[in-house]
Design a protein around this motif. Structure first.
Motif, PDB file in Angstrom:
ATOM      1  N   SER A  42       0.348  -1.349  -0.186  1.00 37.80           N
ATOM      2  CA  SER A  42      -0.081   0.009   0.079  1.00 37.80           C
ATOM      3  C   SER A  42       0.938   1.435  -0.171  1.00 37.80           C
ATOM      4  CB  SER A  42      -0.830   0.289   1.569  1.00 37.80           C
ATOM      5  OG  SER A  42      -0.360   0.144   2.457  1.00 37.80           O
ATOM      6  N   TYR A  43       0.620   2.248  -0.136  1.00 41.46           N
ATOM      7  CA  TYR A  43       1.210   3.980  -0.145  1.00 41.46           C
ATOM      8  C   TYR A  43       0.689   4.225   0.764  1.00 41.46           C
ATOM      9  CZ  TYR A  43       2.522   1.473  -5.694  1.00 41.46           C
ATOM     10  OH  TYR A  43       3.352   1.017  -5.452  1.00 41.46           O
ATOM     11  N   THR A  44       1.286   5.672   0.995  1.00 41.83           N
ATOM     12  CA  THR A  44       0.943   6.528   2.220  1.00 41.83           C
ATOM     13  C   THR A  44       1.493   7.839   1.177  1.00 41.83           C
ATOM     14  OG1 THR A  44       0.841   5.731   4.346  1.00 41.83           O
ATOM     15  CG2 THR A  44       1.273   7.594   3.685  1.00 41.83           C
ATOM     16  N   VAL A  45       0.224   9.194   0.897  1.00 44.01           N
ATOM     17  CA  VAL A  45       0.624   9.768  -0.048  1.00 44.01           C
ATOM     18  C   VAL A  45      -0.307  10.854   0.590  1.00 44.01           C
ATOM     19  CG1 VAL A  45       0.019   8.581  -1.735  1.00 44.01           C
ATOM     20  CG2 VAL A  45      -1.536   9.729  -1.443  1.00 44.01           C
ATOM     21  N   MET A  46       0.665  12.215   0.138  1.00 43.62           N
ATOM     22  CA  MET A  46       0.660  13.200   0.793  1.00 43.62           C
ATOM     23  C   MET A  46      -0.040  14.395  -0.146  1.00 43.62           C
ATOM     24  SD  MET A  46       2.175  16.361   2.809  1.00 43.62           S
ATOM     25  CE  MET A  46       2.447  14.892   4.168  1.00 43.62           C
ATOM     26  N   VAL A  47      -1.593  14.676  -0.322  1.00 48.80           N
ATOM     27  CA  VAL A  47      -2.002  15.723  -1.233  1.00 48.80           C
ATOM     28  C   VAL A  47      -2.777  16.570  -0.121  1.00 48.80           C
ATOM     29  CG1 VAL A  47      -4.049  15.527  -2.919  1.00 48.80           C
ATOM     30  CG2 VAL A  47      -2.830  13.727  -2.432  1.00 48.80           C
ATOM     31  N   ASP A  48      -1.950  18.457  -1.608  1.00 53.16           N
ATOM     32  CA  ASP A  48      -2.411  19.236  -0.236  1.00 53.16           C
ATOM     33  C   ASP A  48      -2.590  19.786   1.145  1.00 53.16           C
ATOM     34  OD1 ASP A  48      -4.082  20.186  -2.599  1.00 53.16           O
ATOM     35  OD2 ASP A  48      -5.496  19.740  -3.288  1.00 53.16           O
ATOM     36  N   GLY A  49      -1.441  18.962   1.850  1.00 50.47           N
ATOM     37  CA  GLY A  49      -1.160  18.452   3.134  1.00 50.47           C
ATOM     38  C   GLY A  49      -1.982  17.533   3.884  1.00 50.47           C
ATOM     39  N   ASN A  50      -3.086  16.583   3.289  1.00 51.45           N
ATOM     40  CA  ASN A  50      -2.775  15.721   4.078  1.00 51.45           C
ATOM     41  C   ASN A  50      -2.310  15.334   3.539  1.00 51.45           C
ATOM     42  OD1 ASN A  50      -5.269  18.013   5.701  1.00 51.45           O
ATOM     43  ND2 ASN A  50      -6.159  17.914   3.209  1.00 51.45           N
ATOM     44  N   LEU A  51      -2.484  13.791   4.512  1.00 52.91           N
ATOM     45  CA  LEU A  51      -2.075  12.061   4.118  1.00 52.91           C
ATOM     46  C   LEU A  51      -3.320  11.374   4.159  1.00 52.91           C
ATOM     47  CD1 LEU A  51       0.473  11.799   7.549  1.00 52.91           C
ATOM     48  CD2 LEU A  51       0.804  11.464   4.884  1.00 52.91           C
ATOM     49  N   TYR A  52      -3.125  10.093   3.075  1.00 56.27           N
ATOM     50  CA  TYR A  52      -4.051   9.501   2.694  1.00 56.27           C
ATOM     51  C   TYR A  52      -3.285   7.893   2.615  1.00 56.27           C
ATOM     52  CZ  TYR A  52      -6.990  13.388   2.148  1.00 56.27           C
ATOM     53  OH  TYR A  52      -7.152  14.613   1.852  1.00 56.27           O
ATOM     54  N   ARG A  53      -4.100   6.569   2.292  1.00 59.86           N
ATOM     55  CA  ARG A  53      -3.517   5.721   1.920  1.00 59.86           C
ATOM     56  C   ARG A  53      -4.560   5.217   1.477  1.00 59.86           C
ATOM     57  NH1 ARG A  53      -1.998   1.408   5.954  1.00 59.86           N
ATOM     58  NH2 ARG A  53      -0.758   0.071   5.333  1.00 59.86           N
ATOM     59  N   VAL A  54      -3.593   4.669   0.486  1.00 58.60           N
ATOM     60  CA  VAL A  54      -3.874   4.077  -1.202  1.00 58.60           C
ATOM     61  C   VAL A  54      -3.497   2.388  -1.055  1.00 58.60           C
ATOM     62  CG1 VAL A  54      -3.862   4.407  -3.795  1.00 58.60           C
ATOM     63  CG2 VAL A  54      -3.792   6.044  -2.039  1.00 58.60           C
ATOM     64  N   ASP A  55      -4.621   1.799  -1.765  1.00 60.38           N
ATOM     65  CA  ASP A  55      -4.353   0.441  -1.896  1.00 60.38           C
ATOM     66  C   ASP A  55      -3.457   0.450  -2.907  1.00 60.38           C
ATOM     67  OD1 ASP A  55      -5.792  -2.391  -3.052  1.00 60.38           O
ATOM     68  OD2 ASP A  55      -5.658  -2.674  -0.547  1.00 60.38           O
ATOM     69  N   GLY A  56      -2.886  -1.345  -2.714  1.00 66.13           N
ATOM     70  CA  GLY A  56      -1.833  -1.348  -3.987  1.00 66.13           C
ATOM     71  C   GLY A  56      -2.485  -1.705  -5.154  1.00 66.13           C
ATOM     72  N   GLN A  57      -3.760  -1.792  -5.232  1.00 69.85           N
ATOM     73  CA  GLN A  57      -4.544  -2.505  -5.947  1.00 69.85           C
ATOM     74  C   GLN A  57      -4.237  -1.470  -7.110  1.00 69.85           C
ATOM     75  OE1 GLN A  57      -8.058  -4.256  -5.079  1.00 69.85           O
ATOM     76  NE2 GLN A  57      -9.085  -1.899  -4.432  1.00 69.85           N
ATOM     77  N   ASP A  58      -4.394   0.560  -6.196  1.00 76.16           N
ATOM     78  CA  ASP A  58      -4.698   1.124  -7.155  1.00 76.16           C
ATOM     79  C   ASP A  58      -3.114   1.845  -7.669  1.00 76.16           C
ATOM     80  OD1 ASP A  58      -7.119   1.085  -7.503  1.00 76.16           O
ATOM     81  OD2 ASP A  58      -7.734   1.848  -5.541  1.00 76.16           O
ATOM     82  N   ALA A  59      -2.368   1.083  -6.955  1.00 77.32           N
ATOM     83  CA  ALA A  59      -0.661   1.586  -8.166  1.00 77.32           C
ATOM     84  C   ALA A  59      -0.850   2.065  -8.849  1.00 77.32           C
ATOM     85  CB  ALA A  59       0.394   0.804  -7.381  1.00 77.32           C
ATOM     86  N   ASP A  60      -1.624   1.472 -10.146  1.00 78.63           N
ATOM     87  CA  ASP A  60      -1.999   2.320 -11.362  1.00 78.63           C
ATOM     88  C   ASP A  60      -1.709   3.876 -11.943  1.00 78.63           C
ATOM     89  OD1 ASP A  60      -4.172   1.146 -10.708  1.00 78.63           O
ATOM     90  OD2 ASP A  60      -4.443   1.727 -12.762  1.00 78.63           O
ATOM     91  N   ALA A  61      -2.981   4.322 -10.767  1.00 78.61           N
ATOM     92  CA  ALA A  61      -2.919   5.320 -10.911  1.00 78.61           C
ATOM     93  C   ALA A  61      -2.089   6.385 -10.045  1.00 78.61           C
ATOM     94  CB  ALA A  61      -4.514   5.598 -10.433  1.00 78.61           C
ATOM     95  N   LEU A  62      -1.028   5.803  -9.732  1.00 75.33           N
ATOM     96  CA  LEU A  62       0.852   6.231  -9.252  1.00 75.33           C
ATOM     97  C   LEU A  62       1.597   6.435  -9.868  1.00 75.33           C
ATOM     98  CD1 LEU A  62       0.152   5.510  -5.072  1.00 75.33           C
ATOM     99  CD2 LEU A  62      -0.827   7.703  -6.610  1.00 75.33           C
ATOM    100  N   GLY A  63       1.436   5.661 -10.388  1.00 78.30           N
ATOM    101  CA  GLY A  63       2.930   5.360 -12.390  1.00 78.30           C
ATOM    102  C   GLY A  63       3.224   4.351 -11.385  1.00 78.30           C
TER     103      GLY A  63
END
Length: 174
Positions: A42-63
């Protein structure tokens, strides 16, 4: 294990979970996201100063390429010892989205019991805690652990219970 932060443009809308609140959100296509952690599929991403957890099945949307979970059946019969070993291995791939340490090494897993229910069939019961009782990510982390344990060959049911006794402390980190 080293991971260099990476800035990406999100290629499509993706479901995520806000950290540390655990609320479901959608990160919209075109947003700039900073990947701060990539662990356990899984991925932890920061968008506009906020943290989010993204499941690995959606990794393609993160390149990135989605990670596949290996579910190879062992040679020979499935034993309680095999399931126990696999359970601890899979629990060690569940990470706190804010801390780059897995839940086993953080000392959050208090009990992992394998119960034989039939020939080569098992249930697993887990007692775990959180670093803080008010953590909104608790149910999310418990669900992730449950989902990974259900991928073990021979496992029919998994119960992951959040417990608060004894309270977690830094001394529990291995």
């Amino acid at each position: 294990m080293s991971f260099e932060r990476e800035e990406v443009v999100v290629s499509r809308d993706i479901p995520a979970v806000s950290v540390p609140y655990g609320a479901p959100v959608t990160i919209e296509a075109g947003c700039v996201a900073l990947i701060t952690q990539k662990l356990g599929g899984s991925y932890t991403v920061m968008v506009d100063g906020n943290l989010y957890r993204v499941d690995g099945q959606d990794a393609d949307a993160l390149g990135h390429e989605p990670e596949e979970v290996e579910n190879t059946r062992p040679e020979g019969p499935i034993t309680a010892q095999y399931v126990q070993d696999e359970a601890w291995e899979r629990l060690s791939t569940c990470y706190d989205p804010e801390i780059p340490v897995d839940i086993v090494n953080l000392g959050l897993v208090y009990r992992c019991e394998v119960i034989e229910t039939g020939p080569e069939t098992f249930n697993i019961e887990v007692d775990m805690t959180l670093t803080a009782p008010g953590c909104g990510m608790g149910p999310f982390i418990a669900d992730e652990a449950r989902g990974k344990l259900l991928t073990i060959p021979g496992v029919d049911e998994v119960a992951v219970d959040l417990v608060w006794d004894p309270p977690w402390s830094r001394e529990m980190i291995s």
